[in-house]
Design a protein around this motif. Sequence first.
Motif, PDB file in Angstrom:
ATOM      1  N   ALA A 172       0.794  -0.720  -0.280  1.00  0.00           N
ATOM      2  CA  ALA A 172       0.144  -0.010  -0.237  1.00  0.00           C
ATOM      3  C   ALA A 172       0.931   1.527   0.339  1.00  0.00           C
ATOM      4  O   ALA A 172       2.124   1.249   0.978  1.00  0.00           O
ATOM      5  CB  ALA A 172      -0.785  -0.189   1.195  1.00  0.00           C
ATOM      6  N   VAL A 173       0.529   2.233  -0.424  1.00  0.00           N
ATOM      7  CA  VAL A 173       1.333   3.480   0.042  1.00  0.00           C
ATOM      8  C   VAL A 173       1.049   4.060   0.850  1.00  0.00           C
ATOM      9  O   VAL A 173       0.180   4.290   1.329  1.00  0.00           O
ATOM     10  CB  VAL A 173       0.649   4.441  -2.038  1.00  0.00           C
ATOM     11  N   PRO A 174       2.848   4.224   1.414  1.00  0.00           N
ATOM     12  CA  PRO A 174       2.387   5.315   2.603  1.00  0.00           C
ATOM     13  C   PRO A 174       1.871   6.868   2.629  1.00  0.00           C
ATOM     14  O   PRO A 174       1.935   7.282   1.492  1.00  0.00           O
ATOM     15  CB  PRO A 174       4.110   4.988   2.907  1.00  0.00           C
ATOM     16  N   PRO A 175       1.394   6.847   3.361  1.00  0.00           N
ATOM     17  CA  PRO A 175       0.560   8.111   3.735  1.00  0.00           C
ATOM     18  C   PRO A 175       2.176   9.627   3.032  1.00  0.00           C
ATOM     19  O   PRO A 175       1.275  10.633   1.724  1.00  0.00           O
ATOM     20  CB  PRO A 175      -0.143   9.009   5.083  1.00  0.00           C
ATOM     21  N   TRP A 176       2.947   9.257   3.087  1.00  0.00           N
ATOM     22  CA  TRP A 176       3.540  10.430   3.129  1.00  0.00           C
ATOM     23  C   TRP A 176       4.227  10.617   1.696  1.00  0.00           C
ATOM     24  O   TRP A 176       4.404  11.522   0.762  1.00  0.00           O
ATOM     25  CB  TRP A 176       4.879  10.306   4.142  1.00  0.00           C
ATOM     26  N   LEU A 177       3.736   9.100   0.841  1.00  0.00           N
ATOM     27  CA  LEU A 177       4.501   9.989  -0.177  1.00  0.00           C
ATOM     28  C   LEU A 177       3.325  10.185  -1.341  1.00  0.00           C
ATOM     29  O   LEU A 177       3.205  10.986  -2.284  1.00  0.00           O
ATOM     30  CB  LEU A 177       3.867   7.843  -0.553  1.00  0.00           C
ATOM     31  N   MET A 178       2.155  10.737  -0.569  1.00  0.00           N
ATOM     32  CA  MET A 178       0.815  11.714  -0.960  1.00  0.00           C
ATOM     33  C   MET A 178       1.441  13.531  -1.053  1.00  0.00           C
ATOM     34  O   MET A 178       1.218  13.901  -1.984  1.00  0.00           O
ATOM     35  CB  MET A 178       0.096  11.445  -0.662  1.00  0.00           C
TER      36      MET A 178
ATOM     37  N   ALA B  76      10.415  -4.575   5.889  1.00  0.00           N
ATOM     38  CA  ALA B  76       9.325  -3.573   7.097  1.00  0.00           C
ATOM     39  C   ALA B  76       9.922  -2.126   6.426  1.00  0.00           C
ATOM     40  O   ALA B  76       9.241  -1.461   7.090  1.00  0.00           O
ATOM     41  CB  ALA B  76       9.503  -4.273   8.666  1.00  0.00           C
ATOM     42  N   LEU B  77      11.481  -2.459   7.170  1.00  0.00           N
ATOM     43  CA  LEU B  77      12.218  -0.495   6.801  1.00  0.00           C
ATOM     44  C   LEU B  77      11.961  -0.539   5.366  1.00  0.00           C
ATOM     45  O   LEU B  77      11.309   0.832   4.987  1.00  0.00           O
ATOM     46  CB  LEU B  77      13.785  -1.017   6.922  1.00  0.00           C
ATOM     47  N   ALA B  78      11.837  -1.278   4.504  1.00  0.00           N
ATOM     48  CA  ALA B  78      11.687  -1.375   2.694  1.00  0.00           C
ATOM     49  C   ALA B  78      10.013  -0.887   2.606  1.00  0.00           C
ATOM     50  O   ALA B  78       9.274   0.543   2.189  1.00  0.00           O
ATOM     51  CB  ALA B  78      11.835  -2.437   2.258  1.00  0.00           C
ATOM     52  N   LYS B  79       9.284  -1.624   3.579  1.00  0.00           N
ATOM     53  CA  LYS B  79       7.228  -0.863   3.097  1.00  0.00           C
ATOM     54  C   LYS B  79       7.832   0.859   3.669  1.00  0.00           C
ATOM     55  O   LYS B  79       6.095   1.089   3.224  1.00  0.00           O
ATOM     56  CB  LYS B  79       6.719  -2.222   4.735  1.00  0.00           C
ATOM     57  N   GLY B  80       8.266   1.162   4.687  1.00  0.00           N
ATOM     58  CA  GLY B  80       8.453   2.472   4.698  1.00  0.00           C
ATOM     59  C   GLY B  80       8.797   3.229   4.382  1.00  0.00           C
ATOM     60  O   GLY B  80       8.894   4.055   5.109  1.00  0.00           O
TER      61      GLY B  80
ATOM     62  N   ARG C 297       7.993  11.088  16.909  1.00  0.00           N
ATOM     63  CA  ARG C 297       6.916  11.506  15.730  1.00  0.00           C
ATOM     64  C   ARG C 297       7.912  12.622  15.999  1.00  0.00           C
ATOM     65  O   ARG C 297       6.952  13.938  14.773  1.00  0.00           O
ATOM     66  CB  ARG C 297       5.796  11.453  16.699  1.00  0.00           C
ATOM     67  N   GLU C 298       8.645  14.034  17.173  1.00  0.00           N
ATOM     68  CA  GLU C 298       8.284  15.333  16.749  1.00  0.00           C
ATOM     69  C   GLU C 298      10.200  14.976  15.756  1.00  0.00           C
ATOM     70  O   GLU C 298       9.473  16.460  14.810  1.00  0.00           O
ATOM     71  CB  GLU C 298       9.455  15.665  17.948  1.00  0.00           C
TER      72      GLU C 298
ATOM     73  N   VAL D  28       5.830   3.046  14.581  1.00  0.00           N
ATOM     74  CA  VAL D  28       5.366   4.743  14.964  1.00  0.00           C
ATOM     75  C   VAL D  28       5.295   5.836  13.544  1.00  0.00           C
ATOM     76  O   VAL D  28       4.796   7.044  13.993  1.00  0.00           O
ATOM     77  CB  VAL D  28       6.496   5.532  16.483  1.00  0.00           C
ATOM     78  N   ALA D  29       6.452   5.156  12.891  1.00  0.00           N
ATOM     79  CA  ALA D  29       6.845   6.337  12.064  1.00  0.00           C
ATOM     80  C   ALA D  29       5.941   6.822  10.932  1.00  0.00           C
ATOM     81  O   ALA D  29       5.201   5.359  10.735  1.00  0.00           O
ATOM     82  CB  ALA D  29       8.430   5.719  11.442  1.00  0.00           C
ATOM     83  N   THR D  30       5.878   8.289  10.617  1.00  0.00           N
ATOM     84  CA  THR D  30       4.957   8.469   9.723  1.00  0.00           C
ATOM     85  C   THR D  30       5.654   9.015   8.279  1.00  0.00           C
ATOM     86  O   THR D  30       5.265   9.530   7.153  1.00  0.00           O
ATOM     87  CB  THR D  30       4.331   9.342   9.955  1.00  0.00           C
TER      88      THR D  30
END
Length: 504
Positions: free
Chosen positions: A21-27, A291-295, A238-239, A263-265
Amino acid sequence: MRTSYPLALLTAASLAACAPAVPPWLMYPSPDPADAAPSTEAVSAGDVERPAAPETQEQRAARLRAAALLVEGHSGALPLVLGGPLDPASAVREATPADLARMKAAGITGELLPIHVGALPGPRQAVHGGAARRALERIDAAYRQIERHGAERALARSARDLRRAKREGKIAALLGIEGGHAIENSLPALRSFYRLGVRYMTLTDTSTNDWADAEGGALEPAAVRHRGLSPFGEEVVREMQRMGMLVDVSHASEATLRSVLKVATAPVITASSVRAQAHHRRQLDDDLLRALAKGGGVAVVSSWALFLDEAYAEQAARFHQKHGARLRELGERYPGDPARLREEIERIEAQEGPIKPPPLSRIADHIDQLVRVAGVDHVALGADFDGMAASPHGLAGIDGTPSMALELVRRGYSDEDILKILGGNFLRVLEQAEAYAASTQTTLSGDGSTRQLSAAELPPSLPEPPGADPRPQMPPPLPPAPAPRPAKPAPPPDPGGLDLMLSR
């Protein structure tokens, strides 16, 4: 106030192969369309002028290396490491014209310059502090080096600055803190470091801090206190990402890495390598790599032989088992003299005889394995080229980096993939971190988290006194001056100093 921009960093299709799935930050859009050469793209294969006549493998490697935006993923060329915990700040050695010429000849455009801050000795470092001061002094030392060599060096605060350095023929330094205890459990301190130009932070050094578990160094594993990140540690991540500061999970324990990925976004980076090629406990297994690549993250392949070759690691382990007590004794004897410490360690090594380092091909083996497991978009070359006694045979420090480009050509990688490995993937991660930060449309401090570390989260070794008043108190009157006493011995060594020479 942060603003958004209209240029997308990557299309969803470009990462469809590495994430279901495309992570949100790619948008989120790119922070700087006016200056953006695509990042995988930092220079893409289509941007590289192709020769009219057929070229040899050597000519092709040289062409790609000249076009790439290669970032040294963990610079050891110009370290900023001090001997003792409270020594006046000064770099181990200044950059020389020869150093800079070597880096330019190797095709280095930028370096992640680690501000190494080892854990403070003593049981109450969370209360008394000191790590932030040392980090500030090292940052000043980094600025001094950059300013003294302004014609050849530049400070990079963004991907845009790295591209500018490439155009101007300079070597850019991206400042980072190695060891999250440098923020002294303070998010305002974290934001202040960002203002000074720090653009990545390694959550732990080789020692566990008050909110994240480390994996440990060459001599022994680190303490387990949090089973990953504490709630405050999650807020640190997060910060960092809200600001656009890269999260580096090198040295972190496996549990910490898993906590970070939950946690990472935005993407995270690590300079660990792959367990399939060497079984050092700081290596990543296939599940963690995926998992690293998925993010969207990137694994930077270390050039330190201990992480590259099982046979070498076994020889090194026997050496440390035999001489570990002596090494610690030397660390205590020379807390403020890293040159003498290195000399003494080399004397011991000479008595044992040299340990044959692995060949250059082992780095390429790790790259091959990472590509098979995580995908070519999540691999970067460049960590600890210089400053390591245990470099692969044939790499010869930073001077050998051109050989790696040739090795990738010989192994059949395409122009596009070689450019990704030689800097494009790292620049993409940096851009995505910047884009995510821009998308939050928050101010740096005005919208910053005020989360604090609670007393309950402190390690058991740091209990608060019963009935202690948390409010600031006026200091008591000074007692009469005591009679003169004999001079104290040298302060305890920085626990990270000795390990820095042995464990990367």
